[in-house]
Motif scaffolding. Sequence first.
Motif, PDB file in Angstrom:
ATOM      1  N   ASP A   1      24.274  42.460  52.161  1.00 31.41           N
ATOM      2  CA  ASP A   1      24.756  43.185  53.326  1.00 31.41           C
ATOM      3  C   ASP A   1      24.925  44.646  52.936  1.00 31.41           C
ATOM      4  OD1 ASP A   1      26.255  44.320  55.425  1.00 31.41           O
ATOM      5  OD2 ASP A   1      27.122  42.377  55.946  1.00 31.41           O
ATOM      6  N   ASP A   2      24.010  45.476  53.376  1.00 35.19           N
ATOM      7  CA  ASP A   2      24.058  46.896  53.017  1.00 35.19           C
ATOM      8  C   ASP A   2      25.311  47.574  53.560  1.00 35.19           C
ATOM      9  OD1 ASP A   2      21.638  46.643  51.748  1.00 35.19           O
ATOM     10  OD2 ASP A   2      20.448  47.330  53.464  1.00 35.19           O
ATOM     11  N   LEU A   3      25.818  47.095  54.686  1.00 36.73           N
ATOM     12  CA  LEU A   3      26.993  47.728  55.276  1.00 36.73           C
ATOM     13  C   LEU A   3      28.241  47.489  54.428  1.00 36.73           C
ATOM     14  CD1 LEU A   3      28.320  49.251  57.625  1.00 36.73           C
ATOM     15  CD2 LEU A   3      28.549  47.063  58.830  1.00 36.73           C
ATOM     16  N   LEU A   4      28.400  46.262  53.928  1.00 30.90           N
ATOM     17  CA  LEU A   4      29.600  45.924  53.143  1.00 30.90           C
ATOM     18  C   LEU A   4      29.463  46.302  51.681  1.00 30.90           C
ATOM     19  CD1 LEU A   4      30.595  42.485  54.723  1.00 30.90           C
ATOM     20  CD2 LEU A   4      31.456  44.762  55.263  1.00 30.90           C
ATOM     21  N   GLU A   5      28.252  46.583  51.225  1.00 32.50           N
ATOM     22  CA  GLU A   5      28.004  47.143  49.894  1.00 32.50           C
ATOM     23  C   GLU A   5      28.681  46.362  48.781  1.00 32.50           C
ATOM     24  OE1 GLU A   5      29.597  51.024  50.648  1.00 32.50           O
ATOM     25  OE2 GLU A   5      27.635  51.851  51.176  1.00 32.50           O
ATOM     26  N   GLY A   6      28.496  45.060  48.792  1.00 36.11           N
ATOM     27  CA  GLY A   6      29.021  44.240  47.704  1.00 36.11           C
ATOM     28  C   GLY A   6      30.507  43.937  47.778  1.00 36.11           C
ATOM     29  N   LEU A   7      31.173  44.374  48.842  1.00 31.86           N
ATOM     30  CA  LEU A   7      32.601  44.096  49.000  1.00 31.86           C
ATOM     31  C   LEU A   7      32.849  42.593  49.075  1.00 31.86           C
ATOM     32  CD1 LEU A   7      35.553  44.939  49.697  1.00 31.86           C
ATOM     33  CD2 LEU A   7      34.832  45.026  52.089  1.00 31.86           C
ATOM     34  N   LYS A   8      33.838  42.107  48.346  1.00 35.12           N
ATOM     35  CA  LYS A   8      34.241  40.702  48.416  1.00 35.12           C
ATOM     36  C   LYS A   8      35.717  40.619  48.714  1.00 35.12           C
ATOM     37  CE  LYS A   8      33.805  36.321  48.442  1.00 35.12           C
ATOM     38  NZ  LYS A   8      33.115  35.696  49.591  1.00 35.12           N
ATOM     39  N   TRP A   9      36.020  40.053  49.875  1.00 37.85           N
ATOM     40  CA  TRP A   9      37.416  39.850  50.316  1.00 37.85           C
ATOM     41  C   TRP A   9      37.829  38.457  49.873  1.00 37.85           C
ATOM     42  CZ3 TRP A   9      39.110  41.064  56.055  1.00 37.85           C
ATOM     43  CH2 TRP A   9      40.476  40.835  56.189  1.00 37.85           C
ATOM     44  N   HIS A  10      38.691  38.397  48.865  1.00 39.86           N
ATOM     45  CA  HIS A  10      39.127  37.113  48.324  1.00 39.86           C
ATOM     46  C   HIS A  10      40.298  36.569  49.144  1.00 39.86           C
ATOM     47  CE1 HIS A  10      36.610  37.597  44.787  1.00 39.86           C
ATOM     48  NE2 HIS A  10      37.074  38.828  44.657  1.00 39.86           N
ATOM     49  N   PRO A  11      40.323  35.273  49.403  1.00 38.06           N
ATOM     50  CA  PRO A  11      41.467  34.698  50.124  1.00 38.06           C
ATOM     51  C   PRO A  11      42.727  34.737  49.266  1.00 38.06           C
ATOM     52  CG  PRO A  11      39.984  32.960  49.381  1.00 38.06           C
ATOM     53  CD  PRO A  11      39.302  34.257  49.086  1.00 38.06           C
ATOM     54  N   ALA A  12      43.860  34.714  49.930  1.00 39.87           N
ATOM     55  CA  ALA A  12      45.146  34.658  49.222  1.00 39.87           C
ATOM     56  C   ALA A  12      45.372  33.245  48.701  1.00 39.87           C
ATOM     57  CB  ALA A  12      46.278  35.068  50.163  1.00 39.87           C
ATOM     58  N   SER A  13      46.323  33.128  47.796  1.00 41.53           N
ATOM     59  CA  SER A  13      46.682  31.814  47.270  1.00 41.53           C
ATOM     60  C   SER A  13      48.195  31.682  47.266  1.00 41.53           C
ATOM     61  CB  SER A  13      46.141  31.633  45.843  1.00 41.53           C
ATOM     62  OG  SER A  13      46.835  32.472  44.932  1.00 41.53           O
ATOM     63  N   SER A  14      48.675  30.469  47.020  1.00 45.94           N
ATOM     64  CA  SER A  14      50.123  30.223  47.053  1.00 45.94           C
ATOM     65  C   SER A  14      50.851  30.955  45.930  1.00 45.94           C
ATOM     66  CB  SER A  14      50.406  28.720  46.968  1.00 45.94           C
ATOM     67  OG  SER A  14      49.834  28.186  45.795  1.00 45.94           O
ATOM     68  N   THR A  15      50.134  31.323  44.880  1.00 45.22           N
ATOM     69  CA  THR A  15      50.763  32.016  43.755  1.00 45.22           C
ATOM     70  C   THR A  15      50.501  33.515  43.757  1.00 45.22           C
ATOM     71  OG1 THR A  15      48.832  31.535  42.367  1.00 45.22           O
ATOM     72  CG2 THR A  15      50.679  29.972  42.281  1.00 45.22           C
ATOM     73  N   ARG A  16      49.495  33.934  44.563  1.00 46.83           N
ATOM     74  CA  ARG A  16      49.150  35.358  44.551  1.00 46.83           C
ATOM     75  C   ARG A  16      48.651  35.785  45.929  1.00 46.83           C
ATOM     76  NH1 ARG A  16      44.784  37.454  40.268  1.00 46.83           N
ATOM     77  NH2 ARG A  16      43.326  36.871  41.936  1.00 46.83           N
ATOM     78  N   HIS A  17      49.345  36.726  46.531  1.00 45.16           N
ATOM     79  CA  HIS A  17      48.942  37.226  47.842  1.00 45.16           C
ATOM     80  C   HIS A  17      47.890  38.325  47.688  1.00 45.16           C
ATOM     81  CE1 HIS A  17      52.571  35.800  50.488  1.00 45.16           C
ATOM     82  NE2 HIS A  17      51.960  34.827  49.857  1.00 45.16           N
ATOM     83  N   ASP A  18      46.642  37.917  47.400  1.00 45.88           N
ATOM     84  CA  ASP A  18      45.548  38.886  47.412  1.00 45.88           C
ATOM     85  C   ASP A  18      45.375  39.416  48.829  1.00 45.88           C
ATOM     86  OD1 ASP A  18      44.872  38.682  44.706  1.00 45.88           O
ATOM     87  OD2 ASP A  18      43.597  36.941  45.063  1.00 45.88           O
ATOM     88  N   PHE A  19      45.136  40.712  48.959  1.00 44.83           N
ATOM     89  CA  PHE A  19      44.931  41.276  50.288  1.00 44.83           C
ATOM     90  C   PHE A  19      43.902  42.396  50.201  1.00 44.83           C
ATOM     91  CE2 PHE A  19      47.859  44.284  48.459  1.00 44.83           C
ATOM     92  CZ  PHE A  19      47.640  45.501  49.101  1.00 44.83           C
TER      93      PHE A  19
END
Length: 599
Positions: free
Chosen positions: A540-558
Amino acid sequence: MYQYIPKCSKMLQNCFLGLIALCQFTTVICEVSNDGSTRPSLDISQGKIVGRSQTTLGSGKVFHSFQGIPYAEPPVDQLRFMPPKRLTNWEGVLLADDDGKKCPQKDAIFDSTPHGQEDCLVLNVYTPIENLQTDKSKLPVMFWIHGGGFTSGSGSTDFFGPDNFMEENVVLVTTNYRLGALGFLNLEDDLVAGNMGLKDIVMALNWVKDNVGSFGGDGNQVTIFGNNAGGAIVSLLTHSPMAKGLFSKAICQSGVYKLPQLFNIKQRHRAFVLAKMLNKDPTDSKSLLRMFNKLSAFDFVKGAPKTFDSTEVRDVQKNIVPFGPSVESGVNGTEVFLSTIPEDVNELPNPNIPMMFGFNSKEAIVYLRSLINSPEILDKLNYNFQFSLPFRGLQFPYNSDDYIKVAEEIRRFYFEDGVIGNGTLDGFVSYASDEIFYPVDKTVSEHLQVSKAPVYYYRFSYEGSLNFYKRAVLNDADSVSGASNGDEICYLFLCKRLKHVYDELYLNEEDATDLNVSRRMVRMWANFAKFGDPTPEKEDDLLEGLKWHPASSTRHDFLDIDNNFQMGQHPGSQNIAFWDKIFNTYSKLEKSANVKVEL
């Protein structure tokens, strides 16, 4: 309110058949407009409708819009305060080419004049499929629920133009629902059970289930999303058995069921206070309903804010709205949207659907207009600090030892030296913003405990020319950093009020960072609707390799939605720790939450 093209004579019908043969749209009559252009027309379960063809502002992509479609009987006369009634079929052809009327309301920020009409239960459908007759695609559906504090707003193109989502090949639906007392009056009995506005939305979702296939949408792949009060409604829909099976994914933007404004106590009492404000003196529910049914819709719009005062807000320690979602009594087998305040996430009817939650970095900027125009408010707040708690389950007797102690802790945490004034506007914004942020974060934690589906979390921090609400309330938008409540809206949708801004951005498209932020956001929201993942594993050229990781019960990735779209962990951790400490130290059951006031 609705425009119909009447049934034709046999001779005219035969003439139309010749035109139909030339058209390339679905089951389709092809209507000819005054300017000679053709209009898309199709059959739905209630009858025939005619829309219009448009092109997106960006690439000029063709899409079809069908606006102002009624999805329930008009809630007027004896249907006022009643649950929505299924719409009967119409005769002739419904002209669905413009936004329908807004529900009765007034806007505290932009238009304090009461406007709208009760015959307002309409929705809009936008489809990017050009040839609905030959193209049998079934696209994901995105169902938008507007905010407005349960007192204002609509699904109209004023703020929710579909252009951006049409570029992403999804079907978009926006809807109206009843507001204020007309949508949320609750007499705590079988005469008026409450939550009519929420049941309107369930009715609209059922309409989508039955009809969206005609527009090229997949009724089994519906993502509900909304901001502020709309986000809270999305959250409530995940808890309501009435909505089970009507959606497959959900996005809560700056709103969840834990917002302190929800589930006001004394609903029946408030209804009788409203009656007195309107110079009525009912003795029971039946006499109140008779009197209310004779009043103008605008009587309720003007009277509702007067049903509580600052003393009540102080005593409840919540930022409350007069009429909003409430617990229903469920008397005589009436269908109930919510029978209890949702607290046990283990009882979610839809626990394993992908969810997205988010908040804006400085939600409370939208409140600054009143403080800037009336600086004496801050002085009063400094000398008589009446705090609001961003979570249910905690309440103090006014001026008790605990009240004074907690108030002092809050002042010291948010305001330098505990002093509130013009020099501490940033502290006030941070404090008031946590009324949204803290409930959102705690709701994320709850879902992570029980859901087997991914939970995505974001913070919208970007500041640009499309931050409509911040720029509307501040003469100098750069004087306070951060994004206000609602500032993400005009990046997701095309907002009519900013048409001149979009035009300028598209003139310098390659250098327009605001457009890039908008496109990336819309792509991720649409990806979530399509795949349950905002950044699926594909080029996806628009997102340019961006990866949005889901959060977990031990770590609120955002995902921090700013210039660089970077991942982070545990947003606002210092503020979360502060409120956790407050609640762990002082928490006590708020027994009054379920107390009925008998008259």
